[in-house]
Scaffold this motif. Structure first.
Motif, short mmCIF file in Angstrom:
data_model
loop_
_atom_site.label_atom_id
_atom_site.label_comp_id
_atom_site.label_asym_id
_atom_site.label_seq_id
_atom_site.Cartn_x
_atom_site.Cartn_y
_atom_site.Cartn_z
N GLY A 1 80.03 9.64 -7.15
CA GLY A 1 80.58 9.15 -5.90
C GLY A 1 81.75 9.97 -5.39
O GLY A 1 82.34 9.64 -4.36
N GLY A 2 82.11 11.03 -6.14
CA GLY A 2 83.21 11.88 -5.70
C GLY A 2 84.57 11.46 -6.23
O GLY A 2 85.60 11.98 -5.78
N TRP A 3 84.62 10.55 -7.21
CA TRP A 3 85.88 10.04 -7.71
C TRP A 3 86.31 10.77 -8.99
O TRP A 3 85.54 10.91 -9.93
CB TRP A 3 85.77 8.54 -8.01
N CYS A 4 87.56 11.21 -9.00
CA CYS A 4 88.18 11.85 -10.16
C CYS A 4 89.17 10.90 -10.80
O CYS A 4 89.65 9.95 -10.17
CB CYS A 4 88.94 13.12 -9.74
N THR A 5 89.50 11.15 -12.05
CA THR A 5 90.57 10.40 -12.72
C THR A 5 91.68 11.37 -13.13
O THR A 5 91.48 12.58 -13.16
CB THR A 5 90.07 9.65 -13.97
N LEU A 6 92.83 10.81 -13.47
CA LEU A 6 93.95 11.62 -13.96
C LEU A 6 93.79 11.98 -15.44
O LEU A 6 94.68 12.59 -16.03
CB LEU A 6 95.27 10.88 -13.75
N GLY A 7 92.67 11.57 -16.03
CA GLY A 7 92.36 11.97 -17.39
C GLY A 7 93.39 11.52 -18.39
O GLY A 7 93.76 10.33 -18.44
N LEU A 8 93.90 12.45 -19.17
CA LEU A 8 94.78 12.13 -20.30
C LEU A 8 96.25 12.14 -19.92
O LEU A 8 97.12 11.99 -20.79
CB LEU A 8 94.55 13.13 -21.44
N GLY A 9 96.57 12.27 -18.63
CA GLY A 9 97.98 12.33 -18.20
C GLY A 9 98.26 11.43 -17.02
O GLY A 9 98.52 11.91 -15.91
N VAL A 10 98.23 10.14 -17.24
CA VAL A 10 98.45 9.18 -16.15
C VAL A 10 99.94 8.93 -15.95
O VAL A 10 100.47 9.14 -14.85
CB VAL A 10 97.70 7.85 -16.44
N ASP A 11 100.62 8.48 -16.94
CA ASP A 11 102.05 8.13 -17.02
C ASP A 11 102.78 8.10 -15.67
O ASP A 11 102.48 7.29 -14.82
CB ASP A 11 102.77 9.03 -18.04
N TYR A 12 103.77 9.00 -15.43
CA TYR A 12 104.54 8.91 -14.18
C TYR A 12 103.78 9.46 -12.97
O TYR A 12 104.13 9.17 -11.83
CB TYR A 12 105.89 9.63 -14.32
N ILE A 13 102.74 10.26 -13.21
CA ILE A 13 102.00 10.87 -12.11
C ILE A 13 101.36 9.82 -11.21
O ILE A 13 101.43 9.89 -9.98
CB ILE A 13 100.93 11.84 -12.65
N ALA A 14 100.73 8.83 -11.81
CA ALA A 14 100.05 7.80 -11.02
C ALA A 14 101.03 7.05 -10.13
O ALA A 14 100.68 6.63 -9.02
CB ALA A 14 99.33 6.82 -11.95
N ASP A 15 102.26 6.87 -10.58
CA ASP A 15 103.27 6.17 -9.78
C ASP A 15 103.83 7.06 -8.68
O ASP A 15 104.26 6.57 -7.62
CB ASP A 15 104.42 5.69 -10.67
#
Length: 422
Positions: A114-128
């Motif tokens: 569907g074209g969706w990526c994840t932040l993989g193994l480095g979510v922490d402060y990046i997602a915020d």
């Protein structure tokens, strides 16, 4: 190489992932082009990217929450700006634009159907931080595993991207020394079946988790995991069955280890959550059986903890230590500081903290552990705390510590006598 010059302007703030999720090709492009762009402030947490720290361009001003990994080199050269902050505060600092946040450089997993990526193994402060960036530039790495737990990113929402197929940066866990194994055995005695554990990565945390393989129904809620989590999971001890929230799940913000850990992430009952969740006081307050295990550089005779500086140089960070220690100590669990009794023959149990102000205050610490035993500080007077801590110091330093405490106590008595007389 991607051309960042149309996407950045002098005065912008840039941020990117830390540890194995660092988008190295994008950072290299920034290092190559920043002289033409102009002054840029850049935020990153722990980095192992030596090119960033060996001789960064004068136009690049690096900001972090501490001096972790290769950033110690920048700290020694005076090129690192440190914002001392609890890890739980980073989300709010990005939202308030107190940290560099105009442009995000991220590493993501390949898009699904569907074209969706994840932040993989480095979510922490990046997602915020991502919701506050005007531009998001991504390295789509074929070797970054997809993970669950955090908001996904659609490829059509990316400002620009590059495709890579490169191994993730690895940090295999070093073997624990005999001293670290002795510390781990003491810590294991403080953990009960059904507890939820918070711990970091490295030789000592790895030894501590290995020491828990005989326990049952342990949970995990932490900011960063390493290889030892696999061993604890494979032993059957790590089920999360008694966790008050996220039952049956391991919760983390990031992973940093070797290829086996990276390859097995997709088959584990694990979710990667933003720091606004992993370190949230409200969330941690619901984990009534939380045992927070953190390391330190020094502990004074009152039980105050230093984990940030050696002399004037940053070699650590506040990080999540206070977030987890306070939640554990005040929420019904246990707050533990584990450290060697000496570093380069100097005692880590000190009369006063060499760094000055504490990272974590004594009221948030339940136990201090060295290879010589456990100091139980709960409900202790100042004198009792000092006695407990001296007893777990290296034997060759105990007399000096006792004399320093006696002098401090005598000085306090003298002052109190004068105040009473007046």
């Amino acid at each position: 190489m991607i051309d960042l010059r149309p996407l950045l302007a002098a005065g912008d703030g840039v941020f990117w992932n830390q540890t194995c999720a660092e988008p190295t090709p994008l950072v290299d492009a920034l290092l190559d082009q920043v002289a033409e762009i102009g002054d840029i402030r850049a935020f990153v947490g722990m980095t192992l990217h030596r090119r960033l720290t060996q001789d960064p361009p004068q136009q690049l001003h690096v900001v972090s929450y501490g001096g972790l990994g290769e950033l110690r080199r920048l700290a020694r050269s005076g090129r690192l700006e440190v914002v001392p902050a609890h890890y739980s505060a980073l989300a709010g600092l990005f939202a308030a634009r107190r940290l560099p946040g105009d442009v995000a450089l991220i590493q993501v997993s390949p898009p699904d159907s569907g074209g969706w990526c994840t932040l993989g193994l480095g979510v922490d402060y990046i997602a915020d931080a991502l919701p506050h960036a005007r531009a998001v530039i991504a390295e789509i790495n074929a070797q970054m595993p997809a993970t669950a737990g955090a908001p996904r990113i659609h490829v059509d929402s990316l400002t620009a991207s590059i495709r890579t197929d490169r191994p993730l940066v690895q940090a295999p866990e070093p073997a624990a020394s005999e001293v670290e194994q002795r510390i781990a055995a003491h810590v294991a005695g403080l953990v009960q079946d059904g507890d939820t554990v918070q711990i970091g990565v490295g030789a000592l945390p790895g030894a501590i988790l290995d020491g828990l393989t005989g326990h049952r129904d342990l949970g995990l809620h932490t900011g960063l995991i390493g290889d030892s989590v696999l061993r604890l999971f494979d032993s059957g001890a790590l089920t999360g069955a008694r966790k008050e929230i996220d039952t049956g799940l391991m919760i983390t913000g990031a992973a940093f280890g070797g290829p086996e850990l990276y390859g097995r992430i997709g088959g584990l009952p694990i979710e990667f959550r933003p720091s606004s969740y992993t370190h949230s006081p409200q969330v941690l307050g619901r984990l009534r059986s939380l045992v927070a295990v953190n390391s330190a550089l020094e502990v004074d005779l009152n039980g105050d903890v230093g984990a940030e500086r050696v002399g004037e140089h940053w070699v650590g960070a506040i990080g999540g230590q206070v977030d987890f220690s306070r939640a554990a100590a005040h929420g019904g669990g246990r707050s533990v500081i584990a450290l060697r009794s000496t570093i380069r023959d100097a005692s880590t149990i000190r009369a006063t903290l060499a760094q000055g102000a504490p990272t974590t205050v004594a009221a948030d610490i339940d136990h201090v552990v060295t290879e010589h035993g456990v100091a139980d500080l709960r409900g202790r007077t100042a004198e009792q705390r000092a006695e407990q801590l001296i007893a777990i110091a290296a034997p060759e330093h105990r007399r000096e510590l006792s004399e320093a405490w006696a002098a401090t106590a005598a000085g306090g008595t003298s002052r109190r006598t004068k105040e009473t007389a007046s």
